[in-house]
Design an enzyme around this catalytic site. Structure first.
Site, PDB file in Angstrom:
ATOM      1  N   ASP A  53      64.987 -10.355  65.109  1.00 17.41           N
ATOM      2  CA  ASP A  53      64.096  -9.904  66.284  1.00 17.41           C
ATOM      3  C   ASP A  53      62.480 -10.586  65.734  1.00 17.41           C
ATOM      4  O   ASP A  53      62.426 -11.463  65.087  1.00 17.41           O
ATOM      5  CB  ASP A  53      63.933  -8.464  65.890  1.00 17.41           C
ATOM      6  CG  ASP A  53      63.531  -7.656  67.476  1.00 17.41           C
ATOM      7  OD1 ASP A  53      63.095  -8.435  68.241  1.00 17.41           O
ATOM      8  OD2 ASP A  53      63.684  -6.452  67.734  1.00 17.41           O
TER       9      ASP A  53
HETATM   10  C1  BGC Z   1      61.905  -6.077  70.722  1.00 19.46           C
HETATM   11  C2  BGC Z   1      63.447  -6.752  71.012  1.00 19.46           C
HETATM   12  C3  BGC Z   1      63.113  -7.975  72.112  1.00 19.46           C
HETATM   13  C4  BGC Z   1      62.188  -8.831  71.654  1.00 19.46           C
HETATM   14  C5  BGC Z   1      61.874 -10.194  72.283  1.00 19.46           C
HETATM   15  C6  BGC Z   1      61.064  -7.330  69.993  1.00 19.46           C
HETATM   16  O1  BGC Z   1      59.866  -6.632  69.993  1.00 19.46           O
HETATM   17  O2  BGC Z   1      62.418  -5.336  69.452  1.00 19.46           O
HETATM   18  O3  BGC Z   1      64.284  -5.837  71.766  1.00 19.46           O
HETATM   19  O4  BGC Z   1      64.427  -8.511  72.432  1.00 19.46           O
HETATM   20  O5  BGC Z   1      60.876  -8.353  71.115  1.00 19.46           O
HETATM   21  O6  BGC Z   1      61.456  -9.628  73.694  1.00 19.46           O
END
Ligand code: BGC
Length: 762
Positions: free
Chosen positions: A280
C-alpha cells in the site's frame, strides 16, 4: 526474428512493436525467465517501483525515469495521451519492458456506481458484475490495466471511515461479492482488452483496526481470522485475482508488509497465490514508524524478503536494494522472484503482446474525457435503485403521490460531489444527478410541485469542515452557507408548511466516510438534527433520504421520521434512482449488509457474534446477562433487514430429511408469498446455527441467499441445498471441519426474523 531478439535489437517502434507481435509469447514462465536473465540489477529494481503520477512525480520526469528503466508501473494517470507518452518512454528503454497503469477503480470509473456498502445492499451479484464490467470497460478505454480493487475488508466497527468502501460485516456475503467483482473487472487471465486486472485489498484484516480508528493495530485470534476475516480475500484469489494489495496495519504485532506468516505461509504457501503483491501507499517506509525497521535500508530488506513485489509511492527499493544485494543481505533470488511476479502480471495483462492494448491509437483518443456519451447511465441507474434500503415506512408515507407538493430540504439534496461517494475514481461531479435534479425531472413528468431549501449545513462545526476540506481532494468540497442556522431552518420550515410532504436529504459529506475519516460518534451532526426536529414540528409527513458511508445511530430519527430511505452514496445517476424509489417507479428491495447500532457505545453489533455463556434474555434486565443496561439490547436495524412497498409472507421451513449423512446433502425449502398489492423483490436468507461443537460457534451464520421477484399474490417455493461444506468451520487446530451433531436451519427476510428447523449431521 524472435520477439526477444526484436526487443533487444530495438527494432520495434511503439506501433510497429504491437503490430509485429501478432502471437503472444507462448510460454509465460520461459518468456519471463528469459527476460530476467538479460536484465541488469538496476533494471530489475526499476520494475519493482510503482509511482503515482502527479504530486509524487511530474510526467516529464517520470518519462525520463521510465526510459532509464527505473519504473515498472504508475498509478493515478487516467488518460491515454499521458500513458501513451509513458509507454513510449518504456519502449525507448533498453529492455523495452512495457509499463502498466493502475488506478483505484472501486465502484465505477467515469460512470460512478453506488459505493461498496450500496452494492452490497443489493444482494445482487449480477449488479456487482455489471458495475465491475462497466468500470473495467471504461477504465480500459482510459488506458488503465489494473485496479486496486475489490476492497473486501470485513467491517464491524462503523467508526471506521473505510466501512463505506467495503461490502459490510458478513464473510459469506462479502466473499460472494468479492468473486463477482473479480470476475467482472478482470474476466479471464490473460486479461482481455476491455477488462482490467484486480488486486484484492487490503490483505489482511484492515477492517478490524482497533476502535475503528484508521491505521490502528489489529490484534485478533487466529480462529476469528480464519473464520470471519480471511475468507473474502481467499474468495477473490480463488476467483483468479491477479494481484493482492497488502494492508497498512500490523497484525498481532507484525505489520502486514513485513509479516512472513501472512505473506508467505498463508498467501503463497497455503493459498497458492501466484500473482503480484503490491504494497500500500508508502507502506514500506512506514515499517520504520511501526518500529520494526530502524531505517529505510532495513525496511526495504524486510519487505523484499517478505515477497512485497511492488513498492508503491516511495523510492526505498530504488535506493536501498542495490546496496542490499551487494552486501548479500538480500539475495538475487528475492529480487528475481519479485520481478517474476511483476513481469508475470504484465504478461497476464496482455502487455507483452501489445503494450498499447488499452492505450490504443491517438486518433481514437476521446476529445472530452468527461463526455456524457462515455457514461453508462442506464446501468448506473439500475444498480443505484437496487442499492437502497427502506428502513422505515409508517402509514405508507412512501411511495409519494405523483401529484404531491414536495418540500425538498437538507444539505445533501443538491450536492453533486457527495452523490459520488468517496473513492469515486474518474467520476465527474458535474455529470452526477443530484436528488434535486432527479426530483425536478420526475416532478415535471408527474405533475407535482417541488420547492427547495437547504435548511442546514452538513455541520456547523468549523473544525470538521476544515478537516473535510483538508482531505486529499482537488478542491474544497464542503461549502458553508453563511446564513445563521436559524434563518436556514426557518426557510425550510416555511417550504415544509406549504408542501404535502417533506423530503430531507441528510447524512454525511462524502469525506466523512473516507480513508482516515474515523468518527467517535455515529450521530447526524447537530445542525441536521435541529433541522429534522423543526421539520417534524410542522406535522407534515417527513421522509429522510440518508446519504452516508457507514451505519449511523438513528434512534432519534427513527422516532421523528415517517419514512427513512438509506441510499448510501448512489453515484452518477443517484438523483434519478432515488426519485424512482420515492415515487414507487421502482420498489426497493435492498437489505442491510451491516447492522445499525443504536449508539456508538453498542459497537460491535454484528449479527454473527460467538455464542455466550450468559446471553441477554429478553425481558429480564439486570439478571447477570450480557447487555448494556442503559440501552435496548440489539441493533436498531439488523443485518439483512430492509422493507418493500409490498409485504411478503414465509412458510415454515421444511427439510428433505431430519438427518444428513457425511458428505451428503439435504434440501431446505420455504414458500414465499407476495401478500401485498405491488410487484416486488425480496431476499430470502439462509442462516445456519451449529448447536454444539468443539469450539464456540457464532449464534448463526449466513450460508446462502436468493433474491426473487414476485407479483402480487404470487407464491413460490425457494429451495436451498445444504451440503457438508455449509456446516464447516475452523476448529481449534484451524482445520476446516464439519462436526456431527445438531444444526438449525434458519430462513427469513433478515437475520432476526427467521423460521427454523433442526437436523442432525451423522
Ligand atoms: C489506500 C489504498 C489505495 C492507495 C492508492 C492508499 O492510501 O489505502 O486503498 O489503493 O492509497 O491510491
Amino acid at each position: 526474428m524472435s520477439f526477444l531478439l526484436a526487443l533487444a535489437a530495438g527494432l520495434a517502434s511503439p506501433l510497429a512493436f504491437a503490430q509485429a507481435q501478432p502471437a503472444a509469447p507462448k510460454n509465460k514462465t520461459a518468456f519471463v525467465s528469459d527476460l530476467i536473465a538479460r536484465m541488469t540489477l538496476d533494471e530489475k529494481i526499476g520494475q519493482l517501483r510503482l509511482i503515482s503520477i502527479g504530486p509524487e512525480m511530474p510526467i516529464a520526469q517520470l518519462a525520463d525515469e521510465i526510459a532509464a528503466g527505473r519504473v515498472g508501473g504508475t498509478f493515478n494517470s487516467v488518460n491515454r495521451p499521458d500513458n501513451r507518452r509513458l509507454q513510449d518512454a518504456a519502449m525507448k528503454s533498453r529492455m523495452k519492458i512495457p509499463m502498466f497503469f493502475a488506478y483505484d477503480v472501486i465502484h465505477g470509473h467515469r460512470t460512478t456506481f453506488p459505493i461498496g456498502l450500496g452494492l452490497a445492499s443489493s444482494w445482487d451479484l449480477g449488479a456487482v458484475d455489471l458495475m465491475a464490467r462497466t468500470a473495467a470497460r471504461e477504465a480500459s478505454a482510459d488506458s488503465i490495466d489494473m485496479t486496486f480493487a475489490p476492497m473486501v475488508d470485513i467491517a464491524r466497527d462503523p467508526r471506521w471511515g473505510r466501512t463505506s468502501e467495503g461490502f459490510g460485516e458478513d464473510p459469506y456475503l462479502v466473499s460472494e461479492i468479492a468473486k463477482s467483482a473479480v470476475k467482472g473487472f478482470q474476466g479471464t487471465v490473460p486479461v482481455p482488452a476491455g477488462r482490467i486486472m484486480t488486486s484484492v485489498k487490503h490483505f489482511a484484516l484492515y477492517g478490524a483496526v482497533e476502535g475503528g480508528r484508521d491505521y490502528n493495530v489489529v490484534d485478533m485470534s487466529p480462529m476469528r481470522m480464519y473464520q470471519d476475516y480471511l475468507p473474502p480475500y481467499r474468495a477473490a484469489i480463488d476467483a483468479g485475482s491477479g494481484g493482492v494489495m497488502v494492508a497498512l496495519n500490523s497484525i498481532n504485532g507484525v505489520p502486514a508488509t513485513s509479516n512472513t506468516w501472512l505473506m508467505q505461509d498463508l498467501l503463497r504457501r497455503d493459498w497458492g497465490f501466484k500473482g503480484v503483491a503490491v504494497s500500500d501507499h508508502g507502506a514500506i517506509v512506514e515499517l520504520i514508524r511501526h518500529g520494526v525497521a530502524k531505517d529505510e535500508r532495513e525496511a526495504a530488506k524486510l519487505a523484499i524478503n517478505n515477497g512485497i513485489d511492488l513498492s508503491m509511492a516511495d523510492s526505498v527499493y530504488l535506493n536501498e536494494l542495490p546496496g542490499l544485494v551487494k552486501s548479500g543481505e538480500v539475495k538475487m533470488k528475492a529480487i528475481d522472484n519479485a520481478v517474476r511476479e511483476v513481469l508475470g502480471a504484465k504478461y497476464d495483462m496482455g502487455l507483452f503482446r501489445d503494450p498499447y492494448l488499452r492505450i490504443g491509437v491517438a486518433k481514437d483518443d476521446p476529445a472530452d474525457l468527461n463526455a456524457d456519451s462515455r457514461l453508462d447511465r442506464p446501468a448506473a441507474r439500475d444498480v443505484a435503485r437496487k442499492s437502497m434500503v427502506l428502513l422505515e415506512n409508517r402509514n405508507r408515507t412512501l411511495p409519494l403521490a405523483k401529484t404531491a407538493a414536495i418540500a425538498l430540504v437538507g444539505p445533501l439534496a443538491d450536492a453533486p460531489i457527495d452523490m459520488l461517494g468517496s473513492w469515486s475514481a474518474a467520476g465527474y461531479s458535474k455529470n452526477a444527478v443530484t436528488l434535486r435534479a432527479g426530483l425536478n425531472t420526475a416532478v415535471a413528468k408527474n405533475g407535482g410541485r417541488l420547492t427547495y431549501a437547504r435548511g442546514a449545513n452538513i455541520t456547523n462545526d468549523e473544525s470538521t469542515v476544515k478537516y473535510l476540506n483538508f482531505l486529499n481532494w482537488d478542491t474544497p468540497e464542503v461549502t458553508q452557507d453563511p446564513r445563521a442556522p436559524a434563518e436556514m431552518i426557518a426557510e425550510a420550515v416555511k417550504a415544509a408548511q406549504q408542501a404535502d410532504v417533506v423530503v430531507a436529504a441528510v447524512g454525511e459529506a462524502r469525506g466523512m466516510s473516507h480513508e482516515s475519516s474515523s468518527r467517535t460518534s455515529l450521530d447526524l451532526p447537530q445542525s441536521q438534527r435541529d433541522l429534522i426536529t423543526a421539520l417534524k414540528a410542522t406535522g407534515k409527513p417527513l421522509v429522510l433520504v440518508l446519504m452516508n458511508g457507514r451505519p449511523l445511530a438513528l434512534v432519534r430519527e427513527q422516532k421523528e421520521a415517517d419514512a427513512i430511505l438509506e441510499t448510501w452514496y448512489t453515484g452518477t445517476e443517484g438523483g434519478n434512482a432515488i426519485a424512482d424509489v420515492l415515487y414507487g417507479d421502482y420498489n426497493p428491495a435492498g437489505k442491510l449488509p451491516i447492522s445499525f447500532p443504536r449508539s456508538v457505545g453498542q459497537i460491535p453489533t454484528y449479527y454473527n457474534h460467538p455464542r455466550l455463556g450468559r446471553p441477554f434474555t429478553e425481558g429480564k434486565p439486570g439478571n447477570y446477562t450480557s447487555q448494556y443496561y442503559e440501552e435496548v439490547t440489539g441493533p436498531l436495524y439488523p443485518f439483512g433487514y430492509g422493507l418493500s412497498y409490498t409485504e411478503f409472507s414465509l412458510s415454515d421451513v421444511s427439510l428433505s430429511s431430519p438427518t444428513m449423512r457425511r458428505n451428503g446433502k439435504i434440501e431446505a425449502s420455504v414458500s414465499v408469498k407476495n401478500t401485498g398489492q405491488r410487484a416486488g423483490e425480496t431476499v430470502v436468507q439462509l442462516y445456519i446455527q451449529d448447536i454444539a461443537a468443539s469450539v464456540v460457534r457464532p449464534v448463526k451464520e449466513l450460508r446462502d441467499f436468493r433474491k426473487l421477484m414476485l407479483q402480487p399474490g404470487e407464491e413460490r417455493v425457494v429451495r436451498f441445498t445444504i451440503d457438508e461444506d455449509k456446516l464447516k468451520f475452523f476448529n481449534a487446530q484451524l482445520h476446516r471441519v464439519a462436526e456431527p451433531g445438531r444444526f438449525n436451519v434458519q430462513i427469513g427476510f433478515d437475520s432476526q426474523a427467521v423460521r427454523q428447523q433442526g437436523f442432525e449431521l451423522e
